[in-house]
Design an enzyme around this catalytic site. Structure first.
Site, PDB file in Angstrom:
ATOM      1  N   THR A  61      -9.924  -0.183 -10.019  1.00 51.65           N
ATOM      2  CA  THR A  61      -8.785  -0.951  -9.560  1.00 51.65           C
ATOM      3  C   THR A  61      -8.644  -2.117 -10.516  1.00 51.65           C
ATOM      4  O   THR A  61      -9.404  -2.237 -11.454  1.00 51.65           O
ATOM      5  CB  THR A  61      -9.064  -1.423  -8.114  1.00 51.65           C
ATOM      6  OG1 THR A  61      -9.160  -0.284  -7.296  1.00 51.65           O
ATOM      7  CG2 THR A  61      -8.037  -2.342  -7.554  1.00 51.65           C
TER       8      THR A  61
ATOM      9  N   THR B  22      -3.977  -0.858  -7.596  1.00 48.92           N
ATOM     10  CA  THR B  22      -4.748   0.290  -8.074  1.00 48.92           C
ATOM     11  C   THR B  22      -3.940   1.581  -8.031  1.00 48.92           C
ATOM     12  O   THR B  22      -2.932   1.674  -7.331  1.00 48.92           O
ATOM     13  CB  THR B  22      -6.003   0.458  -7.185  1.00 48.92           C
ATOM     14  OG1 THR B  22      -6.833   1.473  -7.718  1.00 48.92           O
ATOM     15  CG2 THR B  22      -5.634   0.851  -5.766  1.00 48.92           C
TER      16      THR B  22
ATOM     17  N   SER C 251      -7.842   0.762   2.990  1.00 48.54           N
ATOM     18  CA  SER C 251      -8.281   0.263   1.695  1.00 48.54           C
ATOM     19  C   SER C 251      -9.466  -0.665   1.874  1.00 48.54           C
ATOM     20  O   SER C 251      -9.749  -1.124   2.993  1.00 48.54           O
ATOM     21  CB  SER C 251      -7.132  -0.492   1.033  1.00 48.54           C
ATOM     22  OG  SER C 251      -7.578  -1.185  -0.111  1.00 48.54           O
ATOM     23  N   SER C 252     -10.137  -0.939   0.763  1.00 46.21           N
ATOM     24  CA  SER C 252     -11.192  -1.959   0.757  1.00 46.21           C
ATOM     25  C   SER C 252     -10.781  -3.177  -0.049  1.00 46.21           C
ATOM     26  O   SER C 252     -11.582  -4.098  -0.233  1.00 46.21           O
ATOM     27  CB  SER C 252     -12.462  -1.385   0.135  1.00 46.21           C
ATOM     28  OG  SER C 252     -12.873  -0.264   0.851  1.00 46.21           O
TER      29      SER C 252
ATOM     30  N   ASP D 173      -7.867   8.117  -0.067  1.00 42.96           N
ATOM     31  CA  ASP D 173      -8.593   7.077   0.686  1.00 42.96           C
ATOM     32  C   ASP D 173      -8.612   7.366   2.189  1.00 42.96           C
ATOM     33  O   ASP D 173      -9.321   6.691   2.942  1.00 42.96           O
ATOM     34  CB  ASP D 173      -7.987   5.691   0.442  1.00 42.96           C
ATOM     35  CG  ASP D 173      -8.574   5.012  -0.787  1.00 42.96           C
ATOM     36  OD1 ASP D 173      -9.565   5.521  -1.335  1.00 42.96           O
ATOM     37  OD2 ASP D 173      -8.043   3.964  -1.200  1.00 42.96           O
TER      38      ASP D 173
ATOM     39  N   GLU E  17      -3.841   7.730  -4.158  1.00 38.34           N
ATOM     40  CA  GLU E  17      -4.272   6.816  -3.090  1.00 38.34           C
ATOM     41  C   GLU E  17      -4.541   7.525  -1.768  1.00 38.34           C
ATOM     42  O   GLU E  17      -5.335   7.060  -0.948  1.00 38.34           O
ATOM     43  CB  GLU E  17      -3.211   5.735  -2.882  1.00 38.34           C
ATOM     44  CG  GLU E  17      -3.778   4.391  -2.506  1.00 38.34           C
ATOM     45  CD  GLU E  17      -4.520   3.732  -3.656  1.00 38.34           C
ATOM     46  OE1 GLU E  17      -5.720   3.526  -3.530  1.00 38.34           O
ATOM     47  OE2 GLU E  17      -3.887   3.443  -4.698  1.00 38.34           O
TER      48      GLU E  17
ATOM     49  N   ARG F 273       0.837  -1.198   0.000  1.00 42.87           N
ATOM     50  CA  ARG F 273       0.000   0.000   0.000  1.00 42.87           C
ATOM     51  C   ARG F 273       0.873   1.249   0.000  1.00 42.87           C
ATOM     52  O   ARG F 273       1.964   1.257   0.576  1.00 42.87           O
ATOM     53  CB  ARG F 273      -0.863  -0.013   1.254  1.00 42.87           C
ATOM     54  CG  ARG F 273      -1.871   1.112   1.397  1.00 42.87           C
ATOM     55  CD  ARG F 273      -2.975   1.015   0.417  1.00 42.87           C
ATOM     56  NE  ARG F 273      -4.165   1.772   0.827  1.00 42.87           N
ATOM     57  CZ  ARG F 273      -5.192   1.996   0.018  1.00 42.87           C
ATOM     58  NH1 ARG F 273      -5.186   1.555  -1.226  1.00 42.87           N
ATOM     59  NH2 ARG F 273      -6.248   2.663   0.450  1.00 42.87           N
TER      60      ARG F 273
ATOM     61  N   GLU G 173      -6.093   4.070  -7.334  1.00 40.19           N
ATOM     62  CA  GLU G 173      -7.265   4.605  -6.630  1.00 40.19           C
ATOM     63  C   GLU G 173      -8.351   4.946  -7.650  1.00 40.19           C
ATOM     64  O   GLU G 173      -9.143   4.096  -7.952  1.00 40.19           O
ATOM     65  CB  GLU G 173      -6.927   5.825  -5.772  1.00 40.19           C
ATOM     66  CG  GLU G 173      -7.771   5.993  -4.524  1.00 40.19           C
ATOM     67  CD  GLU G 173      -9.275   6.069  -4.736  1.00 40.19           C
ATOM     68  OE1 GLU G 173      -9.953   5.069  -4.500  1.00 40.19           O
ATOM     69  OE2 GLU G 173      -9.798   7.145  -5.102  1.00 40.19           O
TER      70      GLU G 173
HETATM   71  N1  GLU Z   1      -8.441   2.923  -3.469  1.00 41.71           N
HETATM   72  C1  GLU Z   1      -9.470   1.950  -3.256  1.00 41.71           C
HETATM   73  C2  GLU Z   1      -9.138   1.076  -2.078  1.00 41.71           C
HETATM   74  O1  GLU Z   1      -7.996   0.884  -1.769  1.00 41.71           O
HETATM   75  C3  GLU Z   1      -9.672   1.096  -4.433  1.00 41.71           C
HETATM   76  C4  GLU Z   1     -10.087   1.907  -5.590  1.00 41.71           C
HETATM   77  C5  GLU Z   1     -11.104   1.306  -6.402  1.00 41.71           C
HETATM   78  O2  GLU Z   1     -11.235   0.100  -6.518  1.00 41.71           O
HETATM   79  O3  GLU Z   1     -11.832   2.074  -6.986  1.00 41.71           O
HETATM   80  O4  GLU Z   1     -10.013   0.568  -1.468  1.00 41.71           O
END
Ligand code: GLU
Length: 590
Positions: free
Chosen positions: A402, A420, A468-469, A444, A441, A103, A422
């Protein structure tokens, strides 16, 4: 997706001898059945690059890095040297699941008010923060490529960058997706000379079917191949990145108008030099006798997927409507807890609690089979026991873009990897002379506290990684891989991964069906985001339980996945339709 026959992939590799390709060689569609390892990505060129490595004796990590560096060329708006992400790896020999946290990190000078405009004390608008030098974190991509290969690979990074550099030199045909991604970013891309030169030739997106070349990126890849990743973290490539962040190459003749000032960032070479890969233990939880492994902090993917699955298991729904109802309710509860508790520095004790069956029982007690909860629901009280009442409100998350890859090899190793920039197109800025885009990023982070009087776990901080997700997930049955999957989609990554698992493990769908099925995402907001087909099919029954729909989403996610069947068989699976369809392949097709 760019369709190309596997034959073309073999010619990507100059260092390897091409295997004979039979006349029956399939084109790369979204689903492949067979054995001997496989790969699924969003892009046929990247899948072909990884397949080429697998076919010539490389392992899953080698193939995954080959695909990732190729995606840096063919999917430059989500991948490349300035991206970051999370890799989950099943090591067949050691029967062990490990992770790499690549990350991005914030600059050492980052403070909680980083995204507050000093002029008025208000947070920047999202787009204002995004298209600036401020949003770029120190990228973890190169360190991830390098670490993964050193730890588990058999190929050098240089040998994998070479073929990708050739793709960048030779170019690839501009397809509708690629053009659309530029169109969607017209005003942002149009503000920077370097981005305009690459993606707005003559002031407009390149024509459909024209060849998109990137010789600067080819040179960048060759420099890294020759000098190692030090050329980036300690050398001239990094110096150019820092210069671009601190002095965005704003055009005197912009294309389109941009509504905000373009602010410089504060990232330094010292920040780059300080970058470190992390190797956190994966999250793990049990679901109906299976072991679900995911990504720990700073991603919330692993904890949220585990928590929601535990809640669903506890609620034990019996029919399709109840399964979907429970999926939506469990997602909302998990998102409430994620917002309250999960950030880069969440302690292991809290993470363990959130992924425990005991916590699931505390949360599942809110779910009624007869009526949906009113959203947003409050987070649970981590210090209390029993069914704790709702007390707070939350700010919903957003995000879009992503990429994800799934790879396995003949030895049984499995790679699940999401990375990604982002947003599509990151912060909109191509590093002049280097051919790659910068990430955004750091947006986020939460710009302002979202948890009322409780501390917000995801505020900016010095050298901190934004939450992050991303949810690369590997499911083991009796200690061996059964499923691997992941998706893009910002915060909806979590629900997409969950929904595919629910489809496959609870609703009796095959993996390709589970991938193709219409999606819905409940992230603790009043309305459920849903693809129109989901609302049409399941909306009436769910609305009768009190669920509210809206807004509709044309697409949620662009997943890739793999299922490991008996006797060494496998199903590699990519999207049939979303984002133009993905590309799956196996070494020995059935
Ligand atoms: N930056 C997002 C994350 O880390 C992911 C971006 C995306 O999938 O649009 O969760």
């Amino acid at each position: 997706m760019r369709i190309l026959p596997v034959l073309a992939a073999v010619s990507l590799s100059s260092t390897l001898i091409a295997a004979p390709v039979s006349a029956s060689t399939p084109t790369l569609g979204p689903t492949a059945y067979g054995s001997g390892g496989g790969i699924a990505t969003v892009d046929a060129t990247a899948t072909a690059a990884g397949l080429d490595v697998l076919r010539h004796g490389g392992n899953a990590i080698d193939a995954a890095v080959a695909a990732a560096v190729t995606l840096g060329v063919t999917e430059p708006f989500v991948a490349g040297p300035a991206s970051g992400g999370f890799l989950v790896y099943y090591d067949a020999k050691r029967h062990r699941v490990s992770t790499i946290d690549g990350r991005e990190t914030g600059p050492a000078t980052m403070t909680p008010t980083y995204f507050i405009d000093p002029a008025d004390g208000l947070p920047y608008d999202f787009q204002e923060a995004r298209v600036s030098g401020l949003s770029t974190g120190v990228p973890g991509a190169l360190a991830t490529w390098d670490t993964a290969l050193r730890q588990w690979g058999t190929r050098s990074l240089a040998s994998l960058l070479g073929p990708a550099a050739k793709v960048a030199d030779r170019g690839f045909p501009v397809d509708a997706q690629f053009r659309q991604q530029i169109n969607d970013n017209l005003a942002a891309f149009g503000q920077f000379d370097s981005t305009k030169a690459l993606y707005l030739p003559g002031g407009a997106p390149p024509a459909l079917g024209s060849t998109q070349r990137n010789p600067d990126l080819a040179d960048t890849y060759r420099q890294i191949a020759a000098k190692g990743i030090g050329a980036f973290y300690h050398g001239p490539i990094g110096a150019d990145l820092v210069k671009t962040v601190q002095h965005p190459p704003i055009s005197a003749n912009p294309v389109g108008t941009w509504a905000y000032p373009i602010r410089p960032g504060v990232l330094t070479m010292k920040d780059l030099a300080a970058y470190q890969i992390r190797r956190p233990a994966p999250t793990v939880s049990d679901f109906r006798g299976l072991d679900v492994y995911g990504m720990s902090t700073p991603s919330s993917g692993g904890t949220a997927v585990s928590e929601a699955l535990n809640i669903i298991e506890k609620a034990d729904p019996k029919n399709v409507t109840q399964v979907l109802h429970t999926y939506l309710e469990a997602s909302a509860l998990a998102f409430a807890d994620r917002g309250r508790y999960v950030g880069a520095y969440t302690g292991n004790d809290v993470l363990r609690k959130l992924t425990s069956d005991r916590w699931a029982a505390q949360r599942a007690c809110h779910i009624s089979p007869a009526v949906a909860m009113v959203k947003p629901v409050a987070p649970g009280d981590i210090n209390a026991s029993g069914c704790t009442p709702a007390t707070a409100t939350l700010t919903p998350d957003s995000g879009l873009s992503t990429t994800n890859i799934t790879v396995s090899d003949r030895w049984g190793n499995v790679v699940e990897w999401t990375f990604t920039l982002e947003q599509f197109g990151g912060n909109g800025i191509v590093v002049p002379g280097r051919g790659f885009m910068l990430n955004n990023e750091l947006t986020d982070f939460n710009f302002t506290p979202t948890q009322g009087t409780a501390p917000d776990p995801n505020l900016p901080g010095p050298g901190k990684r934004p939450r992050s997700s991303m949810a690369p997930t590997i499911v083991l049955k009796d200690g061996k891989p059964l499923l691997a999957l992941g998706s893009p989609g910002g915060a909806s990554i979590i629900t997409t991964v969950l929904q595919i698992l629910v489809n496959r493990l609870m609703l009796g769908m095959t993996l390709p069906e589970a991938m193709a099925a219409p999606r819905a995402s409940q992230r603790n907001t009043a309305g459920i985001q849903a693809e129109p087909a989901f609302r049409t099919t399941y909306g009436p029954a769910l609305s009768a339980l009190g669920h509210t729909f809206g807004p509709d989403m044309a697409e949620l996610g662009a997943a890739t996945a793999m299922e490991f069947t008996r006797h060494g068989g496998l199903i590699a699976s990519a999207e049939p339709v979303r984002r133009g369809g993905g590309a799956a392949a196996v070494v020995h097709p059935k």
